[in-house]
Every structure is written in structure tokens, then in C-alpha cells.
Design a protein around this motif. Structure first.
Motif, mmCIF file in Angstrom:
data_model
loop_
_atom_site.group_PDB
_atom_site.id
_atom_site.type_symbol
_atom_site.label_atom_id
_atom_site.label_comp_id
_atom_site.label_asym_id
_atom_site.label_seq_id
_atom_site.Cartn_x
_atom_site.Cartn_y
_atom_site.Cartn_z
ATOM 1 N N PHE A 48 40.406 25.400 27.625
ATOM 2 C CA PHE A 48 40.622 26.675 28.316
ATOM 3 C C PHE A 48 39.976 26.595 29.698
ATOM 4 N N MET A 49 40.582 27.258 30.676
ATOM 5 C CA MET A 49 39.994 27.398 32.005
ATOM 6 C C MET A 49 39.378 28.793 32.131
ATOM 7 N N LEU A 50 38.219 28.865 32.767
ATOM 8 C CA LEU A 50 37.581 30.156 33.043
ATOM 9 C C LEU A 50 37.365 30.261 34.541
ATOM 10 N N LEU A 51 38.107 31.179 35.175
ATOM 11 C CA LEU A 51 38.090 31.307 36.628
ATOM 12 C C LEU A 51 36.965 32.226 37.083
ATOM 13 N N ASN A 52 36.229 31.793 38.094
ATOM 14 C CA ASN A 52 35.177 32.635 38.652
ATOM 15 C C ASN A 52 35.740 33.716 39.565
ATOM 16 N N ASN A 53 36.951 33.478 40.085
ATOM 17 C CA ASN A 53 37.517 34.368 41.100
ATOM 18 C C ASN A 53 38.961 34.690 40.743
ATOM 19 N N LYS A 54 39.298 35.979 40.677
ATOM 20 C CA LYS A 54 40.674 36.363 40.349
ATOM 21 C C LYS A 54 41.658 35.914 41.427
ATOM 22 N N SER A 115 46.324 37.830 33.292
ATOM 23 C CA SER A 115 45.073 37.225 32.814
ATOM 24 C C SER A 115 43.869 38.070 33.218
ATOM 25 N N GLU A 116 43.960 38.723 34.358
ATOM 26 C CA GLU A 116 42.870 39.590 34.810
ATOM 27 C C GLU A 116 42.677 40.749 33.832
ATOM 28 N N TYR A 117 43.787 41.268 33.301
ATOM 29 C CA TYR A 117 43.707 42.396 32.371
ATOM 30 C C TYR A 117 43.313 41.940 30.968
ATOM 31 N N TYR A 118 43.971 40.886 30.430
ATOM 32 C CA TYR A 118 43.630 40.501 29.052
ATOM 33 C C TYR A 118 42.231 39.897 28.949
ATOM 34 N N SER A 119 41.671 39.447 30.077
ATOM 35 C CA SER A 119 40.289 38.947 30.060
ATOM 36 C C SER A 119 39.298 40.074 29.803
ATOM 37 N N VAL A 120 39.675 41.300 30.173
ATOM 38 C CA VAL A 120 38.863 42.490 29.904
ATOM 39 C C VAL A 120 39.260 43.121 28.576
ATOM 40 N N TYR A 121 40.565 43.163 28.326
ATOM 41 C CA TYR A 121 41.102 43.913 27.185
ATOM 42 C C TYR A 121 40.841 43.214 25.848
ATOM 43 N N LEU A 122 41.005 41.905 25.794
ATOM 44 C CA LEU A 122 40.810 41.189 24.525
ATOM 45 C C LEU A 122 39.377 41.301 23.999
ATOM 46 N N PRO A 123 38.335 41.124 24.837
ATOM 47 C CA PRO A 123 36.978 41.345 24.317
ATOM 48 C C PRO A 123 36.794 42.753 23.757
ATOM 49 N N MET A 124 37.413 43.738 24.406
ATOM 50 C CA MET A 124 37.344 45.123 23.936
ATOM 51 C C MET A 124 38.035 45.266 22.571
ATOM 52 N N LEU A 125 39.209 44.659 22.463
ATOM 53 C CA LEU A 125 39.988 44.752 21.226
ATOM 54 C C LEU A 125 39.281 44.051 20.076
ATOM 55 N N TYR A 126 38.733 42.861 20.350
ATOM 56 C CA TYR A 126 37.995 42.148 19.304
ATOM 57 C C TYR A 126 36.754 42.923 18.865
#
Length: 243
Positions: A48-54, A115-126
Motif C-alpha cells: 500500500f502507498m500512504l501519501l503525505n500530501n493530497k 482516496s482523500e475521502y475514503y482515507s477519512v471515512y474508512l477509519p470512521m466506519l471501522y
């Protein structure tokens, strides 16, 4: 955690790892080269890649289209929960086929291409799924082994980023679906389609009558489409999104 390629390969040669997360910072080229070299040597290894900057999202999308072999990418949100979401998402994908057949585990399908949205939304959903599962367990039993086993049987969350991926999940696992949460605009036939989510939910309603469905959009005007489909609507920019 390692700081460079040499140490990464030294660690990889010493033991098995289930997953690699490569940070993409100021230097964007080297992480792509590293990913290719890792997959050449360890073709089975999820990366997986984790981007520091959107602002790097377009670059990473282009690299993926050019064949850089990473599995998925997230955007660093400042919250460590993003790591848990990445691990859990991979775990759910790997175990999906086995667990839905053997353990009758249910599935939440999330359709979201940002990806900007699911990076916030998935942690919330989990977080919500884990909390609800724990609450159910606490109500039923005090046996610690039972609690651990039931927690492992929580609903899976599967992410689809286009119409075709969502349809494939629907066709394969419609008997196991708990609900579908879908954006309205996402790619269909490799073209961004502003009505793809509406088409998808209409298809879902035909295939699995009565299945709960949620349409999400950053445009509140799109609530009319959800109401016409007798689905719930959530404003993605809502201050009460978590609630």
C-alpha cells in the motif's frame, strides 16, 4: 519501520511480513521504484502507498495506470487510525471468500473513488463497526474467548472504486450483503459517470430487494435521487457525519 531500501530488503530477507506500507513524501519517484523492486522479488506481498500530501494523488493514479504494482493507496490524515483501516481493509479482502462461506460473515460494501475521502471515512466506519460489535458481545457473554471469536466475526468492509468492482461484489456476495454505501459520481466503463451511484443502487434494489442502501454526495441537491430510490442520503460534508 525502516528508513530506506537497503534496510527494507534486509528485513524482508529475515522474516515474513503480511503487508508493506510505503510512505510517499517529497520524493515521489523512489517509492514507486521501491514498490516495483519489492514486487519483483516478493510478488505475493501486498503493498500500500500512504501519501503525505493530497496534491500527489494525481501522480500516484498515473503511476498505477502505468503499471506500478501497488494494491491501494491512502492519504495521511494526521490520524493513526488510517493504519488500522489499511490493515483491516486488506484483511477483509483476503478473508472475504472463506469467511462468508464458512462463518456466515456479513459484508458492508462501500463504493467510493476519492482516496482523500475514503482515507477519512474508512477509519470512521471501522471504528463504528468495532464499537457496535463490542457492545453486542458485552450484552451476550462474559466469556473472554467467546468475545475474541465474535469480534473476529464482525462485518467485513469491502471498498470498490468503480461500477465494475461494485457489481462484481454484488454478483458474488449478494446473499451476504448487510448494506451498500455508495457515492453518486464515480467511474463506469473507465469514464467518470455522474449518475453511476444511482444506477448502482437501482441495480442493487432489483437484485436484493429490501437491502439497506445509502447514497452519499457532497452536493445536498442529490438527496432527491436517493429519495426517489427509497434510499437514505448522507451529505459527505456534514458536520454530524459520524452520527
Amino acid at each position: 519501520g525502516v528508513t530506506g531500501e537497503e534496510e527494507a530488503f534486509y528485513r524482508l530477507s529475515a522474516r515474513h511480513y503480511d503487508m508493506i506500507i510505503i510512505m510517499v513524501g517529497v520524493d515521489k519517484e523512489n517509492p514507486m521504484h521501491l514498490c516495483s523492486r519489492i514486487r519483483d522479488r516478493y510478488p505475493y506481498m501486498p503493498v500500500f502507498m500512504l501519501l503525505n500530501n493530497k496534491g500527489d494523488i494525481d501522480f500516484v493514479k498515473k503511476q498505477k495506470a502505468l503499471g506500478v504494482p501497488f494494491d491501494n493507496y491512502f492519504v495521511w490524515t494526521g490520524e493513526s487510525k488510517v493504519f488500522f483501516a489499511m490493515v483491516a481493509l486488506l484483511e477483509d479482502k483476503v478473508n472475504l471468500d472463506n469467511d462468508t462461506k464458512k462463518e456466515l460473515t456479513r459484508i458492508i460494501l462501500l463504493v467510493e473513488d476519492s482516496s482523500e475521502y475514503y482515507s477519512v471515512y474508512l477509519p470512521m466506519l471501522y471504528t463504528l463497526v468495532m464499537e457496535q460489535t463490542k457492545n453486542l458481545i458485552e450484552d451476550v457473554s462474559t466469556d473472554e474467548i467467546y468475545k475474541v471469536l465474535k469480534l473476529r466475526a464482525r462485518p467485513k468492509i469491502i471498498l470498490a472504486v468503480n461500477y465494475e468492482e461494485a457489481s462484481a461484489v454484488l454478483n458474488l456476495y449478494k446473499e451476504s450483503l448487510l448494506c451498500v454505501i455508495s457515492d453518486i459520481s464515480f467511474p463506469k466503463d473507465n469514464i467518470l459517470n455522474d449518475m453511476a451511484g444511482i444506477e448502482l443502487i437501482r441495480h442493487v434494489k432489483n437484485e436484493v430487494p429490501g437491502l439497506p442502501a445509502v447514497l452519499q454526495s457532497s452536493d445536498p441537491e442529490n438527496a432527491k435521487y436517493a429519495h426517489a430510490l427509497k434510499s437514505n442520503f448522507i451529505n459527505k460534508n456534514s458536520e454530524s457525519l459520524f452520527q
